[in-house]
Design an enzyme around this catalytic site. Structure first.
Site, short mmCIF file in Angstrom:
data_model
loop_
_atom_site.label_atom_id
_atom_site.label_comp_id
_atom_site.label_asym_id
_atom_site.label_seq_id
_atom_site.Cartn_x
_atom_site.Cartn_y
_atom_site.Cartn_z
N ASP A 32 0.87 -1.19 0.00
CA ASP A 32 0.00 0.00 0.00
C ASP A 32 0.89 1.23 0.00
OD1 ASP A 32 -3.22 0.47 1.19
OD2 ASP A 32 -1.84 2.17 1.03
N THR A 120 -16.36 -3.04 -8.63
CA THR A 120 -17.55 -2.40 -8.08
C THR A 120 -18.77 -2.60 -8.97
OG1 THR A 120 -18.47 -0.20 -7.64
CG2 THR A 120 -16.69 -0.27 -9.21
N ASP A 121 -19.95 -2.52 -8.37
CA ASP A 121 -21.18 -2.59 -9.17
C ASP A 121 -21.37 -1.34 -10.03
OD1 ASP A 121 -21.78 -0.81 -7.10
OD2 ASP A 121 -23.60 -1.85 -6.44
N GLU A 122 -20.60 -0.27 -9.73
CA GLU A 122 -20.78 0.99 -10.47
C GLU A 122 -20.38 0.87 -11.94
OE1 GLU A 122 -19.32 4.52 -8.69
OE2 GLU A 122 -19.99 3.94 -6.71
N TYR A 147 -14.39 7.86 -11.71
CA TYR A 147 -14.02 6.70 -10.88
C TYR A 147 -14.53 5.40 -11.51
CZ TYR A 147 -14.82 3.09 -7.35
OH TYR A 147 -14.89 1.88 -6.69
N SER A 149 -15.57 4.71 -14.45
CA SER A 149 -15.05 4.35 -15.78
C SER A 149 -13.63 3.80 -15.68
CB SER A 149 -15.14 5.54 -16.74
OG SER A 149 -14.41 6.61 -16.26
N LYS A 151 -12.62 2.00 -13.09
CA LYS A 151 -12.80 0.62 -12.59
C LYS A 151 -13.27 -0.29 -13.73
CE LYS A 151 -12.35 -0.76 -9.00
NZ LYS A 151 -11.18 -1.29 -8.25
N GLN A 191 -21.63 11.01 7.94
CA GLN A 191 -22.83 11.42 8.69
C GLN A 191 -22.71 11.04 10.16
OE1 GLN A 191 -23.96 13.25 6.62
NE2 GLN A 191 -23.51 12.25 4.67
N ASP A 269 -26.35 18.51 -5.21
CA ASP A 269 -26.26 17.12 -5.66
C ASP A 269 -24.90 16.87 -6.32
OD1 ASP A 269 -27.05 14.53 -5.99
OD2 ASP A 269 -28.71 14.96 -7.34
N ARG A 270 -24.51 15.60 -6.39
CA ARG A 270 -23.29 15.18 -7.10
C ARG A 270 -23.58 15.22 -8.61
NH1 ARG A 270 -21.45 9.25 -5.46
NH2 ARG A 270 -20.29 10.35 -3.84
P1 NAD Z 1 -9.99 3.15 0.15
O1 NAD Z 1 -9.88 4.43 -0.58
O2 NAD Z 1 -10.50 3.15 1.55
O3 NAD Z 1 -8.57 2.42 0.16
C1 NAD Z 1 -7.75 2.33 -0.97
C2 NAD Z 1 -6.36 1.92 -0.51
O4 NAD Z 1 -5.54 1.75 -1.68
C3 NAD Z 1 -5.67 2.95 0.38
O5 NAD Z 1 -5.04 2.31 1.49
C4 NAD Z 1 -4.62 3.58 -0.53
O6 NAD Z 1 -3.46 4.03 0.15
C5 NAD Z 1 -4.31 2.42 -1.47
N1 NAD Z 1 -3.80 2.84 -2.78
C6 NAD Z 1 -4.41 3.71 -3.65
N2 NAD Z 1 -3.65 3.86 -4.76
C7 NAD Z 1 -2.55 3.08 -4.58
C8 NAD Z 1 -1.41 2.83 -5.37
N3 NAD Z 1 -1.23 3.42 -6.56
N4 NAD Z 1 -0.48 1.97 -4.90
C9 NAD Z 1 -0.64 1.38 -3.68
N5 NAD Z 1 -1.70 1.60 -2.88
C10 NAD Z 1 -2.65 2.44 -3.32
O7 NAD Z 1 -10.89 2.22 -0.78
P2 NAD Z 1 -11.95 1.09 -0.39
O8 NAD Z 1 -13.27 1.71 -0.21
O9 NAD Z 1 -11.37 0.23 0.65
O10 NAD Z 1 -11.99 0.28 -1.77
C11 NAD Z 1 -11.05 -0.77 -2.02
C12 NAD Z 1 -11.38 -1.44 -3.33
O11 NAD Z 1 -12.70 -1.95 -3.31
C13 NAD Z 1 -11.32 -0.49 -4.54
O12 NAD Z 1 -10.77 -1.19 -5.62
C14 NAD Z 1 -12.78 -0.14 -4.80
O13 NAD Z 1 -12.99 0.17 -6.15
C15 NAD Z 1 -13.45 -1.45 -4.42
N6 NAD Z 1 -14.84 -1.36 -3.98
C16 NAD Z 1 -15.19 -0.51 -2.97
C17 NAD Z 1 -16.50 -0.50 -2.49
C18 NAD Z 1 -16.93 0.39 -1.34
O14 NAD Z 1 -18.12 0.43 -0.99
N7 NAD Z 1 -16.03 1.13 -0.69
C19 NAD Z 1 -17.45 -1.34 -3.10
C20 NAD Z 1 -17.07 -2.18 -4.16
C21 NAD Z 1 -15.75 -2.19 -4.57
O1 DAU Z 2 -21.25 0.82 -5.23
C1 DAU Z 2 -19.92 0.61 -4.84
C2 DAU Z 2 -19.24 1.94 -4.63
O2 DAU Z 2 -19.75 2.49 -3.43
C3 DAU Z 2 -17.72 1.83 -4.57
O3 DAU Z 2 -17.24 1.42 -5.83
C4 DAU Z 2 -17.08 3.17 -4.21
O4 DAU Z 2 -15.67 3.01 -4.04
C5 DAU Z 2 -17.69 3.65 -2.90
O5 DAU Z 2 -17.16 4.93 -2.55
C6 DAU Z 2 -19.21 3.73 -3.04
O6 DAU Z 2 -19.58 4.76 -3.99
P1 DAU Z 2 -20.79 5.79 -3.71
O7 DAU Z 2 -20.56 6.98 -4.55
O8 DAU Z 2 -22.09 5.08 -3.78
O9 DAU Z 2 -20.49 6.08 -2.14
P2 DAU Z 2 -20.50 7.41 -1.26
O10 DAU Z 2 -20.22 6.97 0.14
O11 DAU Z 2 -19.63 8.47 -1.81
O12 DAU Z 2 -22.01 7.90 -1.38
C7 DAU Z 2 -23.10 7.03 -1.09
C8 DAU Z 2 -24.38 7.77 -1.45
O13 DAU Z 2 -24.58 8.86 -0.52
C9 DAU Z 2 -24.36 8.40 -2.82
O14 DAU Z 2 -25.67 8.32 -3.38
C10 DAU Z 2 -24.01 9.87 -2.55
C11 DAU Z 2 -24.64 10.12 -1.21
N1 DAU Z 2 -23.99 11.10 -0.32
C12 DAU Z 2 -22.63 10.99 -0.12
C13 DAU Z 2 -22.00 11.85 0.75
C14 DAU Z 2 -20.49 11.75 0.99
C15 DAU Z 2 -24.76 12.05 0.36
O15 DAU Z 2 -25.99 12.15 0.19
N2 DAU Z 2 -24.12 12.90 1.23
C16 DAU Z 2 -22.76 12.84 1.46
O16 DAU Z 2 -22.26 13.63 2.28
#
Ligand code: NAD
Ligand code: DAU
Length: 331
Positions: A32, A120-122, A147, A149, A151, A191, A269-270
């Protein structure tokens, strides 16, 4: 197995490392680079006989070549993961998510090591609120954000390296995770920590967007199942039937913390905000026998709230910087 886990200091990677060390005999090396999202404190207390940490970038081919001979599989979590950041500065997403994955695939090709790609499902885009369909392994790719695209690009690279070069890879696409060690920039921790600090939660748009929540431990058990029993060349969707709209999640957080359910603010909104994600995980459940353990979101959320309440030292140093970024976006 000797696992090389990229991104193991991030949210889902660190949960996976804890899960593997407590549920199996496997050993783990985390690679990492400790970006703003990586946190070594998330890996505190692990058995040094079965765990080691290597600081480095997944784009560093020579470093990775020194690591592959001592491992049986790469479990690839490392990525830039936050949609909002990808809208303000896409370049790091192309570098880590596309070039980083390419670099690891070349290492897997050269060494013959097994490769599991976390996605990811995205990549499938979004669904209408009243659409009876859910994403399956056959849904066409249609990503919306920089993001997602990147993935999607990385998934396609994995498929190409499997077919053209015989890399022994599997892919999993999971829905939104919640649980301990998630960065405070993300929805649920943002939140919870707002309310714990006496600030109001922030809901994008009208809050009708739906996410399909799964506990990080269930994601970990699914990845381990695919790693141990999945068929090379296959993709598996991971989800736990956890669809909820954002407004209802904020209301639950507020009421679980003893506040009125409507004590939140609506903010900008985003751009391009995906409306709804929903996963059909029948393939994983039927072919590999996986079942999620956290069926009750409210209980899992209560555990997560308790974790943030008890671990302020873990998140507080990052809270101000995350909120400063949101303020510049009017969120
Ligand atoms: P995160 O941002 O919490 O963690 C990412 C980690 O990767 C960090 O520790 C960062 O330092 C490391 N990293 C980033 N770029 C790097 C590089 N170039 N070299 C080495 N280390 C690097 O992310 P997360 O939410 O834990 O997501 C992890 C994986 O799961 C991602 O691939 C994401 O697309 C996937 N994913 C996330 C979710 C979700 O809900 N968070 C859902 C589905 C899939
Ligand atoms: O679906 C899997 C994905 O889920 C992963 O691939 C991503 O890495 C992970 O970050 C997550 O993406 P989202 O964009 O869905 O997650 P986020 O936590 O950013 O936002 C969740 C939802 O909440 C989204 O609809 C945006 C909304 N939101 C987010 C924030 C930060 C709010 O309404 N208020 C906020 O402050």
């Amino acid at each position: 197995m000797r696992l090389l886990v990229t991104g193991g200091a991030g949210f889902i990677g660190s949960n996976f490392v804890h899960y593997v060390l407590s549920h199996t005999e496997h050993t783990v090396t985390v690679l990492d680079k400790l970006s703003y999202a990586g946190n070594l404190a998330s890996l505190d207390g692990l058995d040094p006989a079965r765990f080691r940490f290597v600081l480095g970038d997944i784009q560093d081919a020579s470093l990775i070549a020194t690591l592959t001979p001592d491992h049986d599989a790469i479990v690839h979590y490392a990525a830039e993961s936050h949609n909002d950041n990808s809208l303000s500065d896409p370049r790091p997403f192309l570098e880590s998510n596309i070039i980083g994955t390419y670099t690891l695939l070349e290492a897997a090709r050269a060494s013959g090591i097994r490769f599991h790609h976390i996605s990811t499902d995205e990549v499938y885009g979004d669904l209408d609120l009243d659409d009876p369909a859910r994403f399956t392994e056959n849904t066409p790719y249609n990503p919306s954000s920089p993001y997602s695209s990147t993935k999607a690009s990385s998934d396609l690279l994995v498929r190409a390296w499997t077919r053209s070069f015989g890399v022994r890879a599997t892919i999993s696409n999971c829905s939104n995770n919640y649980g301990p060690y998630q960065h405070v920039e993300k929805f649920i921790p943002r939140q919870i920590t707002n309310v714990l600090r006496g600030e109001r939660p922030r809901l994008y748009g009208t809050g009708e967007n739906v996410r399909d929540w799964i506990h990080a431990d269930d994601h970990s058990s699914a990845v381990l199942t695919i790693l141990e029993r999945g068929v090379v060349g296959e993709t598996y969707l991971i989800g736990a039937d956890g669809e909820k709209n954002n407004r209802s999640v904020i209301e639950l957080i507020l009421t679980q913390l003893g506040h009125p359910a409507d004590a939140y603010d609506l903010v900008a909104d985003r751009p391009g905000h995906d409306l709804r994600y929903a996963i059909d995980s029948a393939k994983l459940r039927t072919s590999l026998g996986w079942v999620p353990r956290f069926a009750d979101f409210e209980t899992g959320l209560a555990d997560t709230i308790a974790w943030y309440r008890n671990n302020e030292a873990w998140w507080a140093p990052h809270k101000d910087a995350a909120e400063a970024r949101y303020r510049t976006q009017g969120q």
